[in-house]
Design a protein around this motif. Structure first.
Motif, short mmCIF file in Angstrom:
data_model
loop_
_atom_site.label_atom_id
_atom_site.label_comp_id
_atom_site.label_asym_id
_atom_site.label_seq_id
_atom_site.Cartn_x
_atom_site.Cartn_y
_atom_site.Cartn_z
N ALA A 15 4.92 5.29 -5.52
CA ALA A 15 5.32 5.08 -6.92
C ALA A 15 4.53 3.91 -7.49
N PRO A 16 3.28 4.13 -7.89
CA PRO A 16 2.46 3.03 -8.41
C PRO A 16 3.08 2.43 -9.67
N GLY A 17 3.04 1.10 -9.73
CA GLY A 17 3.60 0.41 -10.89
C GLY A 17 3.15 -1.04 -10.90
N ILE A 73 -8.09 -1.13 2.12
CA ILE A 73 -6.96 -0.74 1.27
C ILE A 73 -7.44 0.14 0.12
N ALA A 74 -8.59 -0.21 -0.46
CA ALA A 74 -9.13 0.61 -1.56
C ALA A 74 -9.43 2.02 -1.11
N LEU A 104 0.81 -1.22 0.00
CA LEU A 104 0.00 0.00 0.00
C LEU A 104 0.84 1.28 0.00
N PRO A 105 1.77 1.48 0.94
CA PRO A 105 2.53 2.74 0.91
C PRO A 105 3.41 2.85 -0.34
N ARG A 106 3.94 1.73 -0.81
CA ARG A 106 4.74 1.77 -2.03
C ARG A 106 3.89 2.15 -3.24
#
Length: 461
Positions: free
Chosen positions: A49-51, A80-81, A43-45
């Motif tokens: 930087a979403p990927g 989480i969503a 989640l924090p990652r």
């Protein structure tokens, strides 16, 4: 400093160690905890930087939750969503999540179809619909009672589970207090509650507390409250505690620092005390004696080599939550197979199926259960089950039982106990308790006709 970071890591290891008995047991809490940790760690990652790589990690965690604890996992995914909706470019994560979870859904549907025949019916749902009366959620209604082929199973499903269901519906506040107590003791306890007192000034903990509140909704409506139900949030609980420890470390120096340094040592000391002093039978802190006894018997059989069949004979007042009969998925290939002792015909059929194995009898309710060769064990009638119970051939046809009883004892009126004696002689199954309305008045010795007794017998469960 690194040395205190290591102590913090030790705290986590100790918490998992104390919990390992339940979390790694048949109930599968460790698997759900792993899935929740993967999704939470991504989640924090994902926010930074979403990927694809991070999205696939999160999807893998959610897939594990879907296959281990789907209801609680769905609420954890919802939490989480909610966090992802806050400032994340959804277009960069929707496609990998949808692709991976779509493949997961296809796999789950295939698995369901192979087990239940329908891709939309989970094995657990089929089991609950086939075997139980009490529903899993408090707003659902009970179902009709099925036929059970042994008294222990009926006692568990008809009496124990229904009592839990009625208690949860009739006393919702008391039930909520019990739920909170179960999860608090398992995941926090008195020691790890101390850091939570410092969270009121920790702004970074607020999103995590919101996630915990969303996840808690999945637990409130369930009839039962076992610690492994909350396993998806294990990593979340540890993370909240660690944030609390960081904040507590800065509180009224050096007092807060000393408290944080003492917590891992205190956790280790508590674990040591629990190991040395033993534990109560119903405590989560250490395996109950029954589990240890079964493990001892299993080790004894495994060490002796060969293949074994163990027939389990429970006492009349057996606790249905204290179960010895469970096997691996490959029952026929298992070196040790456990089975309940049933009626004479059923036992003969079972021994014929597992020919070539050493056959033993064990009585778990004895003070020190030991293995006895089945051929040397004293016979005992099977406890009564309803006429027509599945798998009990001798009780399948009520008319045939009536004919055989007439041939055995005739039509002369006798007491209910005498008729029960004939029933046991013919079937090998105990008669039901005659105090349950068999004879008129208060004299159990009064003779009754065969028709009266047999009609009463057919009504017994």
């Amino acid at each position: 400093p690194p040395r205190w970071a290591l102590l913090g890591a030790l705290l986590i290891v100790l918490r998992i160690g104390v919990s390992s008995y339940w979390m790694n047991s048949y109930w599968g809490g460790c698997i759900a905890a792993t899935g929740g940790a993967l999704a939470l760690g991504a989640l924090p990652r994902m926010r930074r930087a979403p990927g694809w790589r991070t999205a696939l990690t999160m999807a893998a965690g959610l897939a594990i939750l879907a296959n281990s604890r789907p209801v609680e996992g769905a609420f954890f995914g919802l939490a989480i969503a909610v966090m992802l909706l806050r400032g994340v470019a959804l277009r960069r994560i929707v496609l990998p999540l949808a692709l991976f979870l779509g493949l997961t859904g296809i796999f789950i549907g295939y698995y369901f179809a192979r087990v239940t025949g329908k891709p939309w019916v989970a094995p657990y749902v089929l089991y609950r619909n086939s075997m139980t009366i009490a529903p899993h959620f408090v707003w659902q209604k009970p179902t009709a009672e099925p036929l059970y082929n042994n008294s222990v199973m009926r006692l568990f499903y008809v009496h124990r589970e229904m009592a839990n269901y009625l208690e949860a519906r009739q006393s919702p506040l008391a039930d909520l207090a019990r739920k909170i107590g179960v999860y608090w003791r398992f995941y926090l306890g008195p020691l790890l509650t101390i850091p939570l007192l410092a969270l009121w000034r920790e702004r970074r903990a607020r999103p995590l507390l919101l996630m915990a509140a969303i996840f808690a909704l999945s637990l409130v409506g369930q009839v039962w409250h076992n610690a492994h139900y909350a396993a998806p949030a294990t990593g979340l609980a540890i993370l909240i505690v660690m944030l609390g420890m960081r904040r507590l470390r800065l509180w009224r120096r050096p007092f807060g620092l000393y408290v944080v340094r003492c917590l891992p040592t205190a956790c280790a000391a508590m674990l040591l005390v629990q190991v040395v002093a033993g534990a109560e039978e119903r405590s989560w802190r250490w395996p109950p004696p029954g589990n240890v006894e079964r493990a001892r018997v299993l080790r004894q059989l495994t060490a002796s080599g060969g293949k074994h069949l163990v027939l389990v004979r429970y006492a009349r007042a057996h606790d249905p939550g204290y179960e010895w009969v469970y096997n691996g998925a490959d029952i026929d290939g298992s070196p040790v197979v456990w089975a309940r002792e049933l009626d004479r015909g059923g036992n003969v059929e079972l021994l014929r199926y597992f020919a070539g194995r050493q056959v033993w009898l064990v009585e778990p309710d004895l003070p020190s259960p030991v293995l006895v060769p089945y051929r040397d064990a004293a016979p005992r009638p099977m406890p009564f089950v309803q006429l027509g119970a599945p798998g009990i051939a001798v009780l399948r046809d009520a008319r045939d039982i009536g004919r055989r009883l007439r041939e055995h004892g005739g039509d002369t009126p006798r007491s209910c106990d005498a008729w029960n004696f004939s029933f046991t002689a013919v079937t090998g199954v105990e008669g039901p308790e005659v105090l349950n309305g068999c004879f008129p008045g208060n004299d159990r010795a009064v003779p009754v006709s065969f028709e009266h007794w047999f009609e009463w017998l057919r009504m017994q469960r």
